[in-house]
Design an enzyme around this catalytic site. Sequence first.
Site, mmCIF file in Angstrom:
data_model
loop_
_atom_site.group_PDB
_atom_site.id
_atom_site.type_symbol
_atom_site.label_atom_id
_atom_site.label_comp_id
_atom_site.label_asym_id
_atom_site.label_seq_id
_atom_site.Cartn_x
_atom_site.Cartn_y
_atom_site.Cartn_z
ATOM 1 N N LYS A 114 0.834 -1.206 0.000
ATOM 2 C CA LYS A 114 0.000 0.000 0.000
ATOM 3 C C LYS A 114 0.872 1.261 0.000
ATOM 4 O O LYS A 114 0.556 2.230 -0.682
ATOM 5 C CB LYS A 114 -0.885 0.021 1.244
ATOM 6 C CG LYS A 114 -1.938 -1.084 1.277
ATOM 7 C CD LYS A 114 -3.226 -0.635 0.642
ATOM 8 C CE LYS A 114 -4.286 -1.706 0.801
ATOM 9 N NZ LYS A 114 -4.010 -2.892 -0.030
ATOM 10 N N GLU A 198 -5.721 7.189 5.980
ATOM 11 C CA GLU A 198 -6.041 8.177 4.951
ATOM 12 C C GLU A 198 -7.405 8.790 5.244
ATOM 13 O O GLU A 198 -8.177 8.276 6.052
ATOM 14 C CB GLU A 198 -5.990 7.563 3.542
ATOM 15 C CG GLU A 198 -6.929 6.401 3.336
ATOM 16 C CD GLU A 198 -6.764 5.728 1.977
ATOM 17 O OE1 GLU A 198 -5.624 5.591 1.484
ATOM 18 O OE2 GLU A 198 -7.788 5.313 1.409
ATOM 19 N N HIS A 233 -17.201 -3.849 2.281
ATOM 20 C CA HIS A 233 -16.036 -3.619 1.414
ATOM 21 C C HIS A 233 -15.791 -4.730 0.401
ATOM 22 O O HIS A 233 -14.739 -4.775 -0.228
ATOM 23 C CB HIS A 233 -14.766 -3.386 2.246
ATOM 24 C CG HIS A 233 -14.885 -2.235 3.191
ATOM 25 N ND1 HIS A 233 -14.926 -0.926 2.775
ATOM 26 C CD2 HIS A 233 -15.014 -2.196 4.550
ATOM 27 C CE1 HIS A 233 -15.061 -0.128 3.815
ATOM 28 N NE2 HIS A 233 -15.123 -0.870 4.909
ATOM 29 N N ARG A 290 -3.556 -8.689 -11.426
ATOM 30 C CA ARG A 290 -4.085 -10.001 -11.789
ATOM 31 C C ARG A 290 -5.368 -9.808 -12.583
ATOM 32 O O ARG A 290 -5.852 -8.705 -12.753
ATOM 33 C CB ARG A 290 -4.408 -10.792 -10.521
ATOM 34 C CG ARG A 290 -5.324 -9.973 -9.600
ATOM 35 C CD ARG A 290 -5.923 -10.756 -8.491
ATOM 36 N NE ARG A 290 -6.462 -9.890 -7.461
ATOM 37 C CZ ARG A 290 -7.658 -9.330 -7.467
ATOM 38 N NH1 ARG A 290 -8.469 -9.520 -8.503
ATOM 39 N NH2 ARG A 290 -8.074 -8.570 -6.476
#
Lengths: 505, 505, 167, 167
Positions: A114, A198, A233, A290
């Site tokens: 990340k 964030e 999510h 991917r």
Amino acid sequence: MKLLVANRGEIAVRIIRGCREMGIETVAVYSEVDRQSPHVLMADQAFPIGPAAASASYLNIDRLLAAAAAGGADLVHPGYGFLAENAEFAERVEAAGMTWVGPPPAAIRLMGSKTESRKLAINTGVPLVPGMVEPLADLAQLEAFVDQHGLPVLLKAVAGGGGKGMREVHDRSELAAAFERARSEGGAYFGDDRVYVERLVVRARHIEVQVAADRHGNAVYLGERECSIQRRHQKVVEECPSPVVDADLRQRLGEAALAIVRGSGYQSVGTVEFLVDRSGEFYFLEMNTRLQVEHPVTEEVYGVDLVREMINLSLGRELSWRQEDLLPRGHAIECRIYAEDPLRNFAPSPGLIALLVRPGGPGVRVDSGVFQGSVVPLDYDPMVAKLVVHASDRPAAVARLRRALQEYQVRGIATTLTLFRALVEMDEFVEADFHTGFLDELLASERLAEVHGRQDPEAEEAAVVAAVCLATLQAGTVVGDPFGDGDGSHWWQEGVRTQHGRYPR
Amino acid sequence: MKLLVANRGEIAVRIIRGCREMGIETVAVYSEVDRQSPHVLMADQAFPIGPAAASASYLNIDRLLAAAAAGGADLVHPGYGFLAENAEFAERVEAAGMTWVGPPPAAIRLMGSKTESRKLAINTGVPLVPGMVEPLADLAQLEAFVDQHGLPVLLKAVAGGGGKGMREVHDRSELAAAFERARSEGGAYFGDDRVYVERLVVRARHIEVQVAADRHGNAVYLGERECSIQRRHQKVVEECPSPVVDADLRQRLGEAALAIVRGSGYQSVGTVEFLVDRSGEFYFLEMNTRLQVEHPVTEEVYGVDLVREMINLSLGRELSWRQEDLLPRGHAIECRIYAEDPLRNFAPSPGLIALLVRPGGPGVRVDSGVFQGSVVPLDYDPMVAKLVVHASDRPAAVARLRRALQEYQVRGIATTLTLFRALVEMDEFVEADFHTGFLDELLASERLAEVHGRQDPEAEEAAVVAAVCLATLQAGTVVGDPFGDGDGSHWWQEGVRTQHGRYPR
Amino acid sequence: MKWVVRQGDATREVVVERVPDGFEVVMGSERRRVDLIRLDGAMASLRYVDGGQSFSVSYQRGTGREWRLAVGERDFELEVLTPVEAIEASAAAAAVGPSRLDAPIPGKVVEVHVSVGDVVQAGQPLVVLEAMKMENELTAKQAGKVIAVHVEPGQIIDAGGLLVELE
Amino acid sequence: MKWVVRQGDATREVVVERVPDGFEVVMGSERRRVDLIRLDGAMASLRYVDGGQSFSVSYQRGTGREWRLAVGERDFELEVLTPVEAIEASAAAAAVGPSRLDAPIPGKVVEVHVSVGDVVQAGQPLVVLEAMKMENELTAKQAGKVIAVHVEPGQIIDAGGLLVELE
């Protein structure tokens, strides 16, 4: 040429179909509970790789490489999930002299972090959600971030994915507890307890760009996918194109995605994910290195075959398309069919599929990893199939989805088809007025339950009539007798017992 | 709004799917042997219209209109076959105050006459195969035609269709006998023994143009379909686009088709058929004033829904497309799956479908009138389903067709899937080097049988191994016992008996 | 035959007679002629003879008298009982005994939150079961005292397996 | 168990033993470990344990010892006989009796071309059967004299029904 499919379920079937069309032989692998799975039947060869637990089978690199050697595979396709974004696996495939069907291991490693991927976005001028690039050292650093950028914020495990290791914080008093929980989830699920923070973009849309790049310096984007309908999510419904992306935004998103592709030395098909806020500003989230679950909606709208292209790119061939050839046509919607019971809080529903009638006719595609008679094991992700519809525009696609959902019949396990049948009746879905929190809000409210409950009285009466007629026909038969009255309605119980020795439900 | 579907099988299912997507309710009709057919299950209402014989049920206008009245239908869609091109039925539907989903009865009548439609082509400047416009008065007239135009010639019943009432004559000595046979077939099948003659175009292709016209003066063509692969003048495989039609020829064919549309006052979707000879010259054959069996290949390549459009046009709406919007993308191939045994000279194979596994995944569409457990009656046309593939170009479509044929499994009845599996291995098919006589020549030769016979020794060995293992598992069970060893492999015999009282096969 | 059909809390009596070519079904004041054909072990075609209404029914019978049916795309769960069974079921429901927590799904026991002797409130988490990569928290249906705990973390349990008993 | 498998004119002997987790199949000099799982009444998964070769098999058993199987997309018709049955079948085939013309399909008799006493050649048309809008001409398998005609035009006949007997 021969290709090992290091996966199971619908994506293994999808890859085998692509290989068959390319004249490539296939080698399947299977755990103990997948012995009779479609991907095993469809492959030219199949090798067992261990017990049900993924850690001992589909995540076991040694066993996968042993199966590849036994089958004489020249290529390895990882599908999605499992080891698809594991750079070590890619390296070991290449070290064994085989071709990895995916991007270079260095690109997997770079985009898998990340923090590193955020740095790349900054360096290539792609906008990011305001946030820290480095992991949080301590709570004080988190509090300082909140002082500067305000609330709400999102805490994310550095190695996280699939909705795990994420925590929203809306209130300052929750900061410390959330920080601890995000760290412990990251440690438990990914073996890495580092967390970064964030700004949380509220009522945003999740929009991602499909990209493809070859080894000869060519790269293209194939429009975007709208993936805002999520539960905890996890994507549930995906569309192409996004109802809120016009040609100008599409081009700007595409160019941002290609900047990431070029900056990371990416070569293969891949997906660059963005958040788009209500003013149309977009922010880079991450890149999936991917094939994506939802690749079919792009295939339908752009008239391409992403699996074929991915294999060709891994063989060093040039991209099949120039950017100007890639024109969208119509609208596609995908529903992920999970073996979960929407009426019982999405409880997992493994077991034997006693009846399976798939929808057909124009503009309907089903990518499935099961057939009638399959046992859905309790050991893996509950996704059993994907329903994809394609029509000339979004209203026609929604109508076609509604029709396909009417035709789709599954008995023996509960599925999210029930959810989708309610969803296509909601105004927000029909009008494409949603954001990433939409479905969770809907599920928390009474509104969806109300739609579920709003049974058609005519259908309810027909159900009662049918049930009493069927009960009358069966009256006098021994309950639980697998041969029953010869109509087979009990055979599945016997099937479950003989095949699994475990769960009649 | 409510629509009566005056048909059965896959086309009834196709129309019901279209109606569901448009929010139109449906009324089905069924003969005694179709009680449990998919079109009955899928419709909102269903009414019996008589015994199995089509003349007493699906061709019985009074019973169809009574069912429409009982269901309260506002529209009637005839499908194809049966009464689809019967102007009297169209008139009686309109006289009963309902909307006919098709062209004006006058256009049906005009184009239904081989001689009248040829006159129209002459008047609108569309080229025709040299031939007589009026029926032959006697053998002397036929001999005079042959003196002028030479051999070979084709004799056609004025009211003929579907390959019935057609006779090729290659040798002068056969003229008299062929004339008599064509007359008697015309009389027997269509109640009209008039026959006309035209020059036989050898090694020609059958290429047809899909058209659509509204009541407001707008008309478009949606490219062409290649239908040269025929058995005894019956189409078996259709493609879009034709491998021999370029943009220029497409436009010329399209404009010729629109001249016929305008000249006949046509309003609805329809098909104008042409022969194209090896030099690229084309000749008008006839117009089909209905939805065509092979409409799906056009839908796939042009991204349209012809059933929806046809219903909209019948409601007086304007055409959805302008000519310049209609751009082909990719290549589609359709195979008609008949319940016939290609290994036994295409003997009909009615009976119970004991196993049905349909292909899926990208670019595969199945329009089917049966499901697992269906009984295919012996009373109607043997077509049970259509397999349609779509891919980016013809080689990819052929590869996809081959893959879909591998996945498609039917047990209980024999089907033409066996033929298609051999056909996709023939060079002429792969290279699109065929003409209307290709398949009949192939079947008459030993070549196809050779491909059929060229069994994969590995598969053959596996069949023996599987059979002995299965026989070992079943050893000791009573043969013919419907409950057998509980694996259900005999239940279909019982099913046939209870449902039909007729044929175990 | 007479049947008692229970759906959630609602109960209704239905009388069915087999007649030539089908059934006659009486529900309340409504008498219907019904054409029902089973297509295979899990699908049926249902048609009301008078209005022509046609329904595609898929069905599955549970281990007892429970039926799960779909009519078109709508799902229904029903119990179809004989009058005697209906009386027995009412009596059983009225009787008071220990409250059992059974596993609603097969899975792996991940956590056990209570021990024998604990007093729990309705809704309090008792056991966490994992299946298909999801953790499922099972809670107490009613308040009570834990009198037996039958599982421990790590154990694989079948659907319907007994987990915890409350007094 | 020992089986005699006939495919067309070819015959082979196969020995099958059930072993833990599957079968051992001996055909000629080849000995194979086989993993076979039936998925439902008409499909099975077949895998050779050693090479890993995997086959999707769909199958249907006829009324007797005939099997119709598809391996992948290829169709095969086999007879699987016990050794005793194989001997009986050979003896039956060797015996000479009247030659029968049976209906290969169900259908309606449209035409009967012969009468009792006619002498016919191999390949000569005897009866025309109609089914699914198609006429099917049935011909004599061998030359002979017609000793019985069991049908007349207009009659509906089942598959396997006796039509004509030749001496």
